[in-house]
Design a protein around this motif. Structure first.
Motif, PDB file in Angstrom:
ATOM      1  N   PHE A 230       0.829  -1.200   0.000  1.00  0.00           N
ATOM      2  CA  PHE A 230       0.000   0.000   0.000  1.00  0.00           C
ATOM      3  C   PHE A 230       0.869   1.259   0.000  1.00  0.00           C
ATOM      4  O   PHE A 230       0.509   2.281  -0.594  1.00  0.00           O
ATOM      5  N   LYS A 231       2.034   1.195   0.660  1.00  0.00           N
ATOM      6  CA  LYS A 231       2.925   2.357   0.728  1.00  0.00           C
ATOM      7  C   LYS A 231       3.342   2.804  -0.674  1.00  0.00           C
ATOM      8  O   LYS A 231       3.534   4.001  -0.917  1.00  0.00           O
ATOM      9  N   VAL A 233       1.543   2.824  -3.324  1.00  0.00           N
ATOM     10  CA  VAL A 233       0.477   3.664  -3.899  1.00  0.00           C
ATOM     11  C   VAL A 233       0.657   5.102  -3.440  1.00  0.00           C
ATOM     12  O   VAL A 233       0.597   6.048  -4.239  1.00  0.00           O
ATOM     13  N   ASN A 234       0.881   5.271  -2.128  1.00  0.00           N
ATOM     14  CA  ASN A 234       1.085   6.617  -1.601  1.00  0.00           C
ATOM     15  C   ASN A 234       2.339   7.263  -2.180  1.00  0.00           C
ATOM     16  O   ASN A 234       2.334   8.458  -2.537  1.00  0.00           O
ATOM     17  N   HIS A 239      -1.125  10.588  -1.507  1.00  0.00           N
ATOM     18  CA  HIS A 239      -2.000  10.134  -0.424  1.00  0.00           C
ATOM     19  C   HIS A 239      -3.482  10.189  -0.792  1.00  0.00           C
ATOM     20  O   HIS A 239      -4.277   9.417  -0.259  1.00  0.00           O
ATOM     21  N   GLY A 242      -4.144   7.000  -2.311  1.00  0.00           N
ATOM     22  CA  GLY A 242      -4.171   5.991  -1.260  1.00  0.00           C
ATOM     23  C   GLY A 242      -5.499   5.972  -0.529  1.00  0.00           C
ATOM     24  O   GLY A 242      -6.044   4.898  -0.220  1.00  0.00           O
ATOM     25  N   ASP A 270      -3.823   1.153   6.924  1.00  0.00           N
ATOM     26  CA  ASP A 270      -4.337   0.218   5.933  1.00  0.00           C
ATOM     27  C   ASP A 270      -4.678  -1.132   6.567  1.00  0.00           C
ATOM     28  O   ASP A 270      -4.705  -2.152   5.886  1.00  0.00           O
TER      29      ASP A 270
END
Length: 372
Positions: A230-231, A233-234, A239, A242, A270
């Motif tokens: 997920f990190k 994506v940010n 963000h 995200g 998340d």
């Protein structure tokens, strides 16, 4: 004058006026409000009997079903037989008032075609004159206040009807305030971003479900998961992207769990957790596997945002690592509720990290007992 009040469960049911959501009525008890309203109404319009009816909001949302008007509070001869029972919403003077949304004055019910004698037969009572006024929230009728047989007069008049209408408006205000308070309470339990329940509510609900599990000898399962990569994506998309992914994951989870009775929660960041009452480990694992598969197979942010941000069509990046644990009340062994809560959380969390260590995008279950 003794006023009979319907059971708490039925009264709470009539406050469930938010589409497809079940509200938890812990603080507000409408029954006492209705008791006071009926008592005060009788002081201004002295009557031999009276009642407050509220409709069934669930049936109201189902047009094919015949509606019901429940006796929520009532007084007078034989009224103890009526509390909690109902009339179809198209029957009698009450039904006429409810359907038309207008006050009703019947000076002599023996000459009134709308009068329904069934209630008199049930209570061995004789109605002579009736006034009834609708209870409304905004423009929607939700119930009726009725008074029967005016004391110290032959029958009711227009002045009595006007006074009762004031009490109906006051009842509407009280119910509206009760609903607003319940909705505020509900919102305080929700995560602002995803709409799922928040971590504070998770601990409250888990405590309740553990007690139910012990008392009823029912299993209880918990699913923990977080999003893999997920990190990235940010870091790559920002963000806001995200946040959109988290919202879409939450919707996927709700879709998988629909009709299951499960309680999905955004635990933080998340991370997500799901409480599954009366659910064995194998069944919980099935839900976990479905979530794992649907997240891995989804394309996120396929549409442009409301603010005009372009679609990103993120696919093959977001997966999830899931841990599942279950509690089955053991026979002949007493375990404290707090120990069970902590054990379930620790076990599901450990299983989730086991999924991480074993390559991510998978489900790990705690198969042996966690309460030895």
């Amino acid at each position: 004058m003794y006023i009979n009040i319907a059971e708490r469960e039925l009264i709470d049911k009539t406050l469930d006026r938010k589409d497809n959501k079940t509200l938890f009525m812990n603080e507000i008890y409408l029954g006492e409000m209705l008791r006071e309203i009926l008592f005060s109404a009788n002081e201004f319009v002295p009557s031999e009997s009276g009642a407050v009816f509220l409709d069934d909001p669930l049936l109201k949302r189902t047009p094919k079903e015949r509606g019901r008007l429940y006796f929520m509070a009532c007084f007078g001869e034989g009224s103890e037989k009526l509390t909690g029972t109902f009339l179809p919403d198209d029957v009698g003077i009450i039904g006429e008032t409810y359907r038309n949304g207008s006050p009703y004055l019947s000076r002599d019910v023996s000459k009134d075609r709308s009068f329904y004698p069934g209630v008199d037969k049930q209570t061995s009572y004789q109605s002579r004159s009736i006034i009834a006024v609708p209870i409304k929230i905004n423009d929607s009728v939700i119930g009726v206040i009725e008074m029967i047989n005016r004391k110290d007069k032959i029958n009711f008049d227009e002045k009595d009807l006007a006074i009762l209408d004031i009490f109906a408006r006051y009842t509407s205000t009280l119910i509206t305030n009760a609903l607003d308070a319940l909705r505020f309470e509900e919102l305080s339990k929700k995560d602002n971003l995803t709409g799922l329940y928040n971590d504070r509510y998770f601990y409250e609900r888990l405590s309740v479900e553990v007690k139910h599990s012990i008392e009823n000898s029912k299993p209880l399962s918990v699913i923990f998961f977080d999003l893999d990569r997920f990190k990235e994506v940010n870091d790559i998309h920002g963000h806001l992207a995200g946040s959109r992914v988290l919202k879409e994951v939450a919707q996927l989870v709700e879709d998988v769990l629909v009709g299951s009775g499960a309680v999905p929660v955004r635990y933080g960041g998340d991370e997500f957790v799901i409480v599954l009452p009366a659910t064995l480990l194998d069944k919980a694992a099935e839900y976990a596997k479905k979530i794992c598969d649907v997240v891995a197979g989804s394309t996120f942010i396929k549409e442009k945002s409301l603010a005009g941000a372009p679609p990103l069509s993120i696919k093959g990046l977001i997966t999830c690592s899931i841990g599942v644990a279950a509690f089955v009340p053991p026979i002949g062994q007493e375990i404290g509720p707090r120990e069970i809560e902590e054990g379930l959380i620790k076990a599901a969390d450990s299983a989730m990290y086991e999924s991480k260590r074993n390559g991510k995008n998978r489900v790990t279950c705690i198969s042996e007992t966690i309460f030895k």
